[in-house]
Design an enzyme around this catalytic site. Structure first.
Site, PDB file in Angstrom:
ATOM      1  N   HIS A  62      74.777  31.364  37.482  1.00 22.36           N
ATOM      2  CA  HIS A  62      76.127  31.744  37.902  1.00 22.36           C
ATOM      3  C   HIS A  62      76.411  33.180  37.483  1.00 22.36           C
ATOM      4  O   HIS A  62      75.636  33.788  36.744  1.00 22.36           O
ATOM      5  CB  HIS A  62      77.174  30.771  37.355  1.00 22.36           C
ATOM      6  N   ASP A  66      76.831  37.000  30.773  1.00 25.13           N
ATOM      7  CA  ASP A  66      75.872  36.539  29.763  1.00 25.13           C
ATOM      8  C   ASP A  66      74.704  35.795  30.396  1.00 25.13           C
ATOM      9  O   ASP A  66      73.746  35.442  29.714  1.00 25.13           O
ATOM     10  CB  ASP A  66      76.550  35.685  28.691  1.00 25.13           C
ATOM     11  N   HIS A 142      81.752  24.371  36.732  1.00 28.43           N
ATOM     12  CA  HIS A 142      82.027  25.491  35.835  1.00 28.43           C
ATOM     13  C   HIS A 142      83.221  26.226  36.425  1.00 28.43           C
ATOM     14  O   HIS A 142      83.661  25.901  37.527  1.00 28.43           O
ATOM     15  CB  HIS A 142      80.782  26.387  35.745  1.00 28.43           C
TER      16      HIS A 142
END
Length: 157
Positions: A62, A66, A142
């Site tokens: 995604h 990070d 998410h």
């Protein structure tokens, strides 16, 4: 065949001493598949003595930094090694624009082709099928579109 995975980082976007941002390296028959690529992935690859030129594909789950913030550095290192084979990046819509914008504004010309394959998180789909393995997407929940990846090693022939 030797199927091996190394956890290069398991940290979140917040810095945690001794932990790197998210990244895993799957190795199969001396071919490498990178799963996510947070900052510091280059350093971790060097620690594990991974020959980055053997990187076959990158899978980005995604678009939180990070999970992809170290990718432009990997792309540039491979370029400095004068790679000729294409590098395939499996990722959600938008990463192609982020990377090509960075390359354009830094006036970087690659010695190899970047091939973006868009993933989607609505239903499972086989996105890679070669002689040694297949990879299927797994839709995840998410805050942003997110995809897990199921790697299946094929039987020894």
């Amino acid at each position: 065949m030797v199927f091996e995975i190394n956890i290069l980082g398991s940290g979140s976007v917040n810095f945690a001493f001794g932990r790197h941002h998210t990244s895993q390296m799957l190795s199969l028959n001396h071919n490498y598949y990178l799963i996510d690529c947070g900052e510091g992935t280059q350093i971790q690859l060097a620690c594990y003595k991974v020959k980055i030129g053997k990187l076959r594909a990158v899978f980005i789950s995604h678009l939180h930094t990070d999970h992809y913030g170290g990718l432009i550095g990997i792309i540039n290192i491979i370029n400095m090694q004068d790679r000729k084979k294409p590098l395939v990046i499996y990722a959600p819509r938008g990463l192609d624009e982020i990377i090509t914008t960075q390359l354009r504004f830094s006036e970087t010309e690659l010695t190899y082709d970047l091939q973006f394959v868009l993933t989607q998180n609505q239903s499972p789909a086989v996105i890679l099928d070669n002689a040694e393995l297949s990879v299927e997407t797994i839709p995840l929940q998410h805050r942003v579109a997110c995809t897990g990846f199921l790697f299946r090693e094929k039987a020894n022939r």
